[in-house]
Design a protein around this motif. Structure first.
Motif, mmCIF file in Angstrom:
data_model
loop_
_atom_site.group_PDB
_atom_site.id
_atom_site.type_symbol
_atom_site.label_atom_id
_atom_site.label_comp_id
_atom_site.label_asym_id
_atom_site.label_seq_id
_atom_site.Cartn_x
_atom_site.Cartn_y
_atom_site.Cartn_z
ATOM 1 N N ALA A 1 38.234 73.411 12.360
ATOM 2 C CA ALA A 1 39.416 72.583 13.060
ATOM 3 C C ALA A 1 39.186 72.110 14.411
ATOM 4 C CB ALA A 1 40.453 73.753 13.308
ATOM 5 N N GLU A 2 39.484 70.944 14.717
ATOM 6 C CA GLU A 2 39.252 70.059 15.943
ATOM 7 C C GLU A 2 40.487 69.474 16.414
ATOM 8 O OE1 GLU A 2 35.510 68.047 16.787
ATOM 9 O OE2 GLU A 2 36.996 66.355 16.430
ATOM 10 N N VAL A 3 41.032 69.881 17.749
ATOM 11 C CA VAL A 3 42.036 69.156 18.237
ATOM 12 C C VAL A 3 41.801 68.423 19.549
ATOM 13 C CG1 VAL A 3 44.190 69.720 19.776
ATOM 14 C CG2 VAL A 3 43.963 70.851 17.420
ATOM 15 N N THR A 4 42.675 67.222 19.557
ATOM 16 C CA THR A 4 42.294 66.478 20.786
ATOM 17 C C THR A 4 43.572 66.487 21.586
ATOM 18 O OG1 THR A 4 40.797 64.889 19.379
ATOM 19 C CG2 THR A 4 41.795 64.215 21.691
ATOM 20 N N VAL A 5 43.504 67.002 23.013
ATOM 21 C CA VAL A 5 44.556 67.052 23.897
ATOM 22 C C VAL A 5 44.476 65.835 24.946
ATOM 23 C CG1 VAL A 5 45.731 68.407 25.483
ATOM 24 C CG2 VAL A 5 44.638 69.483 23.579
ATOM 25 N N GLN A 6 45.412 65.141 25.144
ATOM 26 C CA GLN A 6 45.453 63.929 26.166
ATOM 27 C C GLN A 6 46.605 64.151 27.260
ATOM 28 O OE1 GLN A 6 46.600 60.915 23.052
ATOM 29 N NE2 GLN A 6 44.351 60.679 22.491
ATOM 30 N N PRO A 7 45.951 64.842 28.149
ATOM 31 C CA PRO A 7 46.876 65.041 29.040
ATOM 32 C C PRO A 7 47.377 63.617 29.958
ATOM 33 C CG PRO A 7 44.984 66.311 29.385
ATOM 34 C CD PRO A 7 44.940 65.561 28.383
ATOM 35 N N GLY A 8 46.359 62.779 30.094
ATOM 36 C CA GLY A 8 46.802 61.422 30.631
ATOM 37 C C GLY A 8 47.709 60.709 29.916
ATOM 38 N N ASN A 9 47.764 61.027 28.485
ATOM 39 C CA ASN A 9 48.852 60.069 27.601
ATOM 40 C C ASN A 9 50.001 61.089 27.559
ATOM 41 O OD1 ASN A 9 49.814 58.416 26.058
ATOM 42 N ND2 ASN A 9 48.559 58.747 24.479
ATOM 43 N N GLY A 10 50.773 61.404 28.369
ATOM 44 C CA GLY A 10 51.861 62.146 28.234
ATOM 45 C C GLY A 10 51.919 63.514 27.823
ATOM 46 N N THR B 1 45.238 68.887 34.014
ATOM 47 C CA THR B 1 44.414 69.971 33.201
ATOM 48 C C THR B 1 44.344 71.122 34.245
ATOM 49 O OG1 THR B 1 43.461 68.800 31.785
ATOM 50 C CG2 THR B 1 42.536 70.802 31.818
ATOM 51 N N ALA B 2 44.856 72.158 33.920
ATOM 52 C CA ALA B 2 44.680 73.406 34.749
ATOM 53 C C ALA B 2 43.712 74.248 34.397
ATOM 54 C CB ALA B 2 46.085 74.362 34.763
ATOM 55 N N ARG B 3 43.445 74.379 32.891
ATOM 56 C CA ARG B 3 42.354 75.098 32.529
ATOM 57 C C ARG B 3 42.190 74.782 31.006
ATOM 58 N NH1 ARG B 3 45.368 79.573 32.639
ATOM 59 N NH2 ARG B 3 45.103 80.384 30.307
ATOM 60 N N ALA B 4 40.548 74.723 30.679
ATOM 61 C CA ALA B 4 40.357 74.552 29.181
ATOM 62 C C ALA B 4 39.045 75.175 29.108
ATOM 63 C CB ALA B 4 40.236 72.757 29.210
ATOM 64 N N THR B 5 39.117 75.932 27.802
ATOM 65 C CA THR B 5 37.990 76.658 27.174
ATOM 66 C C THR B 5 37.867 75.793 25.912
ATOM 67 O OG1 THR B 5 39.554 78.271 25.918
ATOM 68 C CG2 THR B 5 38.694 78.774 28.290
ATOM 69 N N THR B 6 36.713 76.506 25.130
ATOM 70 C CA THR B 6 36.482 75.838 23.846
ATOM 71 C C THR B 6 37.773 75.808 22.745
ATOM 72 O OG1 THR B 6 35.738 77.968 23.035
ATOM 73 C CG2 THR B 6 34.122 76.452 23.772
ATOM 74 N N VAL C 1 45.188 74.458 29.144
ATOM 75 C CA VAL C 1 46.601 74.632 29.552
ATOM 76 C C VAL C 1 46.665 73.298 30.726
ATOM 77 C CG1 VAL C 1 47.925 75.979 31.192
ATOM 78 C CG2 VAL C 1 46.443 76.996 29.909
ATOM 79 N N ILE C 2 47.760 72.657 30.163
ATOM 80 C CA ILE C 2 48.186 71.556 31.012
ATOM 81 C C ILE C 2 49.377 71.345 31.959
ATOM 82 C CG2 ILE C 2 46.620 69.999 29.634
ATOM 83 C CD1 ILE C 2 48.866 68.809 28.120
ATOM 84 N N THR C 3 49.474 70.812 32.802
ATOM 85 C CA THR C 3 50.773 70.805 33.589
ATOM 86 C C THR C 3 51.412 69.339 33.933
ATOM 87 O OG1 THR C 3 49.935 71.077 35.759
ATOM 88 C CG2 THR C 3 50.304 72.951 34.522
#
Length: 262
Positions: A13-22, A88-93, A97-99
């Protein structure tokens, strides 16, 4: 604190998180197959500090009436956080955590934190709204756009709500609860034991959307995708069923999407 795209992996499984896009989830791939509709406004976005439409864009807090920008005809829709850049407050593999700090046009100060946690067979999203100043009404929800077809297999939706919110011509709940009606839907349903909706792409994948929250909007009027949106209250809920964020008590919600191959 960056707002660059983040990729999480667990098993296949692979997830893309886009903090800069909302603060949205841009993609969810299982064994290389993309489950979410692609595009800048799609994926899965957070609905906060409100979900769905607010009638006339207005909500009341005590004696004060606040006006939100009208971005859905005569109404305001889906909160303000999806239009902002998160950090992004924190990111691991396998976890990010985004705020996001609430700003105008939302009239109150507060911070939203979203935790995105990926396992080989599940994605868990947790969101909180907190304030250190004045209390305010708020809602939390998620708006995923699941692809209607995966590798040629069309999705089937299965859920057993206790009721459906009767929908007026303005697409807002009238306040009446009715027996659940057949789709297509752009409707809010009550599930008092928690949201539990199964999406099945026959011979491909089964995915369950669950949440301890009791409200889900199902939107399947578009050809490309279906939306299953767990949320802390119904549309227009800032007026009809507000949840209060206070300095002592944040508003928190969570949803889990779990899957298995068929």
């Amino acid at each position: 604190m960056s707002n660059k795209e983040i990729t999480l992996t667990a098993g296949d499984a692979e997830v893309t998180v886009q903090p800069g896009n909302g603060g949205r989830i841009g993609g969810l791939r299982i064994g290389g197959t993309e489950l979410l509709r692609q595009g800048e406004r799609y994926g899965s976005f957070p609905m906060v500090p409100w979900c769905g439409r607010i009638r006339d864009g207005r909500f009341r807090d005590g004696a004060t009436v606040h006006q939100m920008p009208l971005n859905a005809g005569p109404n305001a829709i889906h909160g303000t956080a999806r239009d902002g850049a998160w950090s992004t407050a924190r990111a691991t593999t396998d976890e990010a955590v985004i705020t996001y700090d609430l700003v105008d046009p939302w009239p109150y100060s507060g911070r939203i934190t979203q935790v995105v946690r990926l396992a080989p067979d599940a994605l868990t999203l947790t969101m909180s709204v907190e304030t250190y100043e004045s209390s305010f009404p708020a809602q939390i929800g998620w708006h995923p756009w699941f692809n209607r077809t995966l590798d040629g297999s069309a999705v089937r939706l299965d859920f057993s709500p206790a009721w459906q919110e009767e929908r007026g011509e303005d697409h807002l709940p009238t306040g009446n609860r009715v027996e659940p009606r057949p789709g297509p839907w752009d409707d809010c349903f009550g599930m008092p034991d928690g949201v539990d909706v199964t999406l099945t792409w026959p011979e491909r994948l089964e995915l369950k959307v669950t949440s301890p929250e009791q409200w889900v909007v199902v939107y399947d009027e578009q050809e490309a995708a279906v939306c299953v949106e767990p949320q802390t209250g119904p549309p227009n809920g800032l007026n009809t069923l507000p949840r209060l964020v206070t300095p002592l008590e944040p508003l928190e919600a969570t949803t889990t999407w779990s899957w298995r191959r068929l």
